[in-house]
Design an enzyme around this catalytic site. Structure first.
Site, PDB file in Angstrom:
ATOM      1  N   HIS A  78       8.320   3.770 -13.645  1.00  0.00           N
ATOM      2  CA  HIS A  78       7.347   4.648 -12.984  1.00  0.00           C
ATOM      3  C   HIS A  78       7.037   5.810 -13.918  1.00  0.00           C
ATOM      4  O   HIS A  78       5.872   6.154 -14.103  1.00  0.00           O
ATOM      5  CB  HIS A  78       7.910   5.138 -11.654  1.00  0.00           C
ATOM      6  CG  HIS A  78       6.934   5.901 -10.828  1.00  0.00           C
ATOM      7  ND1 HIS A  78       5.719   5.378 -10.438  1.00  0.00           N
ATOM      8  CD2 HIS A  78       6.984   7.166 -10.318  1.00  0.00           C
ATOM      9  CE1 HIS A  78       5.055   6.285  -9.725  1.00  0.00           C
ATOM     10  NE2 HIS A  78       5.801   7.375  -9.639  1.00  0.00           N
TER      11      HIS A  78
ATOM     12  N   LYS B 129       2.148   5.560 -18.452  1.00  0.00           N
ATOM     13  CA  LYS B 129       1.481   6.791 -18.006  1.00  0.00           C
ATOM     14  C   LYS B 129       1.240   7.763 -19.167  1.00  0.00           C
ATOM     15  O   LYS B 129       0.397   8.650 -19.051  1.00  0.00           O
ATOM     16  CB  LYS B 129       2.283   7.460 -16.895  1.00  0.00           C
ATOM     17  CG  LYS B 129       2.239   6.697 -15.569  1.00  0.00           C
ATOM     18  CD  LYS B 129       2.999   7.430 -14.475  1.00  0.00           C
ATOM     19  CE  LYS B 129       2.887   6.712 -13.137  1.00  0.00           C
ATOM     20  NZ  LYS B 129       3.593   5.417 -13.113  1.00  0.00           N
TER      21      LYS B 129
ATOM     22  N   CYS C 175       1.981   6.590  -4.252  1.00  0.00           N
ATOM     23  CA  CYS C 175       1.980   6.025  -5.599  1.00  0.00           C
ATOM     24  C   CYS C 175       2.605   4.634  -5.665  1.00  0.00           C
ATOM     25  O   CYS C 175       2.548   3.979  -6.715  1.00  0.00           O
ATOM     26  CB  CYS C 175       2.711   6.959  -6.556  1.00  0.00           C
ATOM     27  SG  CYS C 175       2.173   8.683  -6.405  1.00  0.00           S
TER      28      CYS C 175
ATOM     29  N   HIS D  42      -1.420   9.052 -14.566  1.00  0.00           N
ATOM     30  CA  HIS D  42      -0.889   8.564 -13.293  1.00  0.00           C
ATOM     31  C   HIS D  42      -2.049   8.169 -12.394  1.00  0.00           C
ATOM     32  O   HIS D  42      -2.809   9.015 -11.927  1.00  0.00           O
ATOM     33  CB  HIS D  42      -0.043   9.657 -12.640  1.00  0.00           C
ATOM     34  CG  HIS D  42       0.796   9.180 -11.498  1.00  0.00           C
ATOM     35  ND1 HIS D  42       0.603   7.964 -10.881  1.00  0.00           N
ATOM     36  CD2 HIS D  42       1.842   9.776 -10.841  1.00  0.00           C
ATOM     37  CE1 HIS D  42       1.489   7.829  -9.901  1.00  0.00           C
ATOM     38  NE2 HIS D  42       2.256   8.906  -9.871  1.00  0.00           N
TER      39      HIS D  42
ATOM     40  N   GLU E 107      14.724   8.496 -11.671  1.00  0.00           N
ATOM     41  CA  GLU E 107      14.550   7.106 -12.089  1.00  0.00           C
ATOM     42  C   GLU E 107      15.554   6.743 -13.175  1.00  0.00           C
ATOM     43  O   GLU E 107      16.086   5.624 -13.184  1.00  0.00           O
ATOM     44  CB  GLU E 107      13.129   6.856 -12.578  1.00  0.00           C
ATOM     45  CG  GLU E 107      12.882   5.388 -12.908  1.00  0.00           C
ATOM     46  CD  GLU E 107      11.433   5.049 -13.211  1.00  0.00           C
ATOM     47  OE1 GLU E 107      11.100   3.845 -13.230  1.00  0.00           O
ATOM     48  OE2 GLU E 107      10.639   5.989 -13.437  1.00  0.00           O
TER      49      GLU E 107
ATOM     50  N   PHE F 130       5.211   9.781  -3.444  1.00  0.00           N
ATOM     51  CA  PHE F 130       5.477  10.918  -2.565  1.00  0.00           C
ATOM     52  C   PHE F 130       5.811  10.404  -1.170  1.00  0.00           C
ATOM     53  O   PHE F 130       5.261   9.408  -0.694  1.00  0.00           O
ATOM     54  CB  PHE F 130       4.256  11.834  -2.502  1.00  0.00           C
ATOM     55  CG  PHE F 130       4.000  12.610  -3.758  1.00  0.00           C
ATOM     56  CD1 PHE F 130       4.895  13.585  -4.179  1.00  0.00           C
ATOM     57  CD2 PHE F 130       2.876  12.371  -4.524  1.00  0.00           C
ATOM     58  CE1 PHE F 130       4.678  14.306  -5.344  1.00  0.00           C
ATOM     59  CE2 PHE F 130       2.640  13.091  -5.688  1.00  0.00           C
ATOM     60  CZ  PHE F 130       3.545  14.065  -6.098  1.00  0.00           C
TER      61      PHE F 130
END
Length: 411
Positions: free
Chosen positions: A305, A335, A165, A340, A316, A399
């Site tokens: 994010h 998002k 990502c 996403h 985060e 990830f």
């Protein structure tokens, strides 16, 4: 000997293809509205799935540089990427540097998942002779970079970066390095992704990372909200044209922004979950600020994010508190509107950050109603919020523990 000063890097073109729109103005209008683009997915193969929702790209535009016959041979991820990159190139005034001096850097996490799943099904039901000989060429993660290079006839580096990502954010950061080291004069950088396939949705549903609000898709993605239950998968592409500021001015182009800093790090912790204290994200943000020669006080807003997953949002938030202090800077996550976009997320969200910085208006975090207790964030929600002039910071975490942060500044 004193080090040679790094040339400032200008953003001279933007191109986006997303569930929120196929042009930057259309995309920005939808994002600032705060309305989610998530819908129910009616693929018959999803009937028994835990996940039956997503943010899909619809009604692809035609581009004369990509004939319909050629487009039909592409996996959707490469199709999206090629269209967005060509749009960015036109937006920048169609630069054509000397042969070998133009580069392409594409971020992508999984490649041609749609084609791979389809050909695997054909193999299972009809045997090996039904599998297309083009499958390896269509599904390879570098297919988008190759297509963009061929359409523009650019013979310089055409690279693909895969950090899940964080892929397209890292691609943009690498593009800046190519320009600063004079290995290229113009770079098209960004990312593309198309993962709304039954197999992928099944996997993320079983992993527990995807929202299962199938009854209410439009309110499923809820970054930093108390009642979030996972991210919503999206698809699309975003690309930026980057060049040295002096070169842009020589072409009489007025840049949208300066790409001032990039920082990256690895959590070295877990394949799926971030470090709970957000230490890796802190490292990436501080590195980006240092690269830009800025402090946290110079940042007017953060495009987070903000996946809408429990662990990622908490990590985060912890990182943002460490860097900016509690409630230290207006934070948003796009998002909630577009879902996403995995490997394409960083580039599309940086475009949103540039738009927010230039308009001095932060879009609301869609579906956010109440910030989870203890996150201590100033989450913009309900309506777009005016902000002061200043730089913008955009986070992308992937990830495997990949962290990437970009900083843009106004001219």
């Amino acid at each position: 000997m004193a080090p040679h000063p790094r040339p400032p890097i200008a953003v001279t073109g933007l191109g986006v293809l997303s569930p929120a729109g196929h042009t930057v103005p259309e995309f920005w209008h939808t994002v600032t509205s705060g309305h989610s683009t998530a819908t129910a997915l009616h693929d018959p193969d999803l009937a028994r799935h835990k996940v039956r929702l997503g943010c899909r790209v619809n009604d692809l535009p035609h581009d004369d540089c990509l004939p319909a016959k050629d487009a039909r041979r592409l996996d959707p991820f490469a199709h999206y990427g090629t269209l967005a990159a060509l749009a960015a190139h036109r937006d920048a005034g169609s630069p054509h540097p000397e042969p070998g001096r133009a580069a392409i850097v594409v971020g992508n996490a999984v490649g041609g998942r749609t084609t791979s799943d389809r050909e695997s099904a054909l193999y299972t039901t009809h045997g090996p002779l039904r599998v297309s000989p083009l499958m390896p060429l269509v599904t390879m993660p570098n297919a988008a970079a190759a297509q963009i290079a061929m359409r523009l006839n650019w013979s310089g580096p055409a690279l693909t970066i895969a950090t899940t990502c964080a892929s397209s954010a890292d691609a943009i950061g690498h593009a800046a390095l190519l320009l600063q080291t004079h290995r290229a004069d113009v770079v098209i950088a960004g990312g593309c992704e198309a993962t709304l396939t039954p197999v992928t949705l099944a996997a993320f549903g079983n992993l527990g990372a995807h929202s299962q609000r199938n009854h209410d898709p439009a309110h499923a993605s809820r970054p930093f909200d108390t009642h979030r239950d996972g991210f919503v998968m999206g698809e699309g592409a975003g690309f930026l044209v980057l060049e040295r500021l002096d070169d842009a001015r020589a072409r009489h182009r007025t840049p949208y922004a300066l790409l001032a800093g990039h920082g990256s790090s690895s959590d070295a912790y877990h394949l799926a979950n971030p470090r709970p204290d957000g230490a890796g994200a802190v490292t990436a943000m501080r590195a980006a600020l240092a690269d830009a020669g800025l402090t946290s006080a110079d940042i007017a807003h953060v495009n987070a994010h903000g996946t809408s997953t429990v662990h990622n949002d908490r990590a985060e938030a912890a990182a943002l508190r460490t860097v900016f202090g509690p409630h230290g800077v207006p934070v948003t996550s796009t998002k909630g509107v577009i879902g996403h976009l995995i490997g394409a997320a960083g580039a599309v969200e940086l475009i949103a950050a540039v738009q927010a910085m230039n308009s001095r208006l932060v879009p609301p975090t869609a579906n956010h109603e109440k910030t989870e207790e203890g996150l201590d964030l100033d989450v913009v929600h309900g309506a777009a919020r005016p902000i002061r002039a200043g730089a913008a910071l955009s986070n992308s975490f992937g990830f495997g523990g990949h962290n990437s942060t970009l900083v843009v500044t106004p001219l």
